[in-house]
Design an enzyme around this catalytic site. Structure first.
Site, PDB file in Angstrom:
ATOM      1  CG  ASN A  24       8.446  96.405 -42.453  1.00  0.00           C
ATOM      2  OD1 ASN A  24       9.338  96.269 -43.284  1.00  0.00           O
ATOM      3  ND2 ASN A  24       7.358  95.631 -42.445  1.00  0.00           N
ATOM      4  CB  SER A  40       5.870  92.751 -34.986  1.00  0.00           C
ATOM      5  OG  SER A  40       4.739  92.141 -35.574  1.00  0.00           O
ATOM      6  CG  HIS A  91       7.023  95.495 -46.906  1.00  0.00           C
ATOM      7  ND1 HIS A  91       6.596  95.313 -48.207  1.00  0.00           N
ATOM      8  CD2 HIS A  91       6.159  94.804 -46.125  1.00  0.00           C
ATOM      9  CE1 HIS A  91       5.529  94.536 -48.207  1.00  0.00           C
ATOM     10  NE2 HIS A  91       5.239  94.218 -46.965  1.00  0.00           N
ATOM     11  CG  HIS A  93       0.881  96.068 -47.591  1.00  0.00           C
ATOM     12  ND1 HIS A  93       0.482  94.849 -48.094  1.00  0.00           N
ATOM     13  CD2 HIS A  93       1.827  95.779 -46.662  1.00  0.00           C
ATOM     14  CE1 HIS A  93       1.135  93.875 -47.483  1.00  0.00           C
ATOM     15  NE2 HIS A  93       1.966  94.424 -46.612  1.00  0.00           N
ATOM     16  CG  ASP A 116      13.844 111.795 -63.558  1.00  0.00           C
ATOM     17  OD1 ASP A 116      14.671 111.830 -64.491  1.00  0.00           O
ATOM     18  OD2 ASP A 116      12.966 112.665 -63.390  1.00  0.00           O
TER      19      ASP A 116
END
Length: 228
Positions: A24, A40, A91, A93, A116
């Protein structure tokens, strides 16, 4: 805001950072007291710009026909409240960053590609307690990120990423584009660090003077990378 947040969310699968609905992006407008975030569990294949969810800083819906916001909303709100210069959060995974989260390890700065973007190791948080998980998991995830940066005296703009113990990465930035870019870089340097340790298990982190040179030539008042 909806257009920017939608575009940033769509970029995640295109960049190979997520599968299914595992990610998200959000953006905040502090003057208006508004956050826009991905809904969601909505498929990226069917998600539309107008599906982006508009809420206030307490998580309350501001549109009558809002979909449910991302389940990670409370984490985003905590970070916005404590990291005042952050305007967008991502966010994911992503596979390589999650490897370090599951190994319960910081991502060391082994080279200039890392330097960097990140001025030092990317931190891994402590493990949440059972009580923290059961009582308010997403809020406590935000709290443990803030705790990590406070205890280690880290500047969230100098290290615009964290990996949550056993969970996965969050990145952020001054814009949605920068926040997504930081997720891309994080995934790459996580892979590079993993490979580096496989090739040389006794490797040391990059020398501080070389890390500083690469970080500050791109960031800060004395930066000179890129165009004016």
């Amino acid at each position: 805001m909806k257009k920017r947040v939608f575009k940033a969310n769509i970029a995640l699968p295109k960049q190979g950072l997520i599968k299914l609905t595992w990610g998200n992006v959000s953006e905040i407008n502090r003057e208006l007291g508004v956050i826009v975030i991905k809904p969601s569990g909505v498929s990226y294949e069917t998600m539309r710009e107008e599906d982006m969810v508009v809420i206030d800083l307490d998580g309350h819906s501001l549109e009558r026909d809002n979909l449910k916001p991302s389940s990670d909303l409370a984490t985003h709100i905590v970070l916005y409240k404590h990291f005042q210069d952050v305007n967008a959060i991502v966010h994911t995974h992503s596979t390589n960053a999650v490897k370090w989260a599951q190994a319960r390890r910081d991502i060391p700065a082994y080279g200039t590609t890392h330097a960097d973007t990140f001025c030092g190791a990317v931190p891994c948080t402590r493990q949440l307690t059972q009580a923290e998980i059961e009582e308010n998991y997403e809020l406590e995830t935000g709290n443990v990120i803030v705790e990590t940066f406070t205890q280690r005296k880290l500047d969230p703009l100098e290290c615009p990423a964290v990996i949550v113990y056993g969970h996965g990465p969050f990145t952020w930035g001054e814009t949605t584009e920068v926040a997504v870019q930081n997720s891309i870089v994080l995934e790459e340097v996580a892979d590079m660090a993993f490979g580096t340790e496989q090739l040389n298990s006794n490797i040391d982190t990059i020398d501080q003077y070389l890390l500083d040179k690469h970080y500050y030539r791109k960031h800060g008042a004395s930066s000179y990378y890129g165009q004016n």
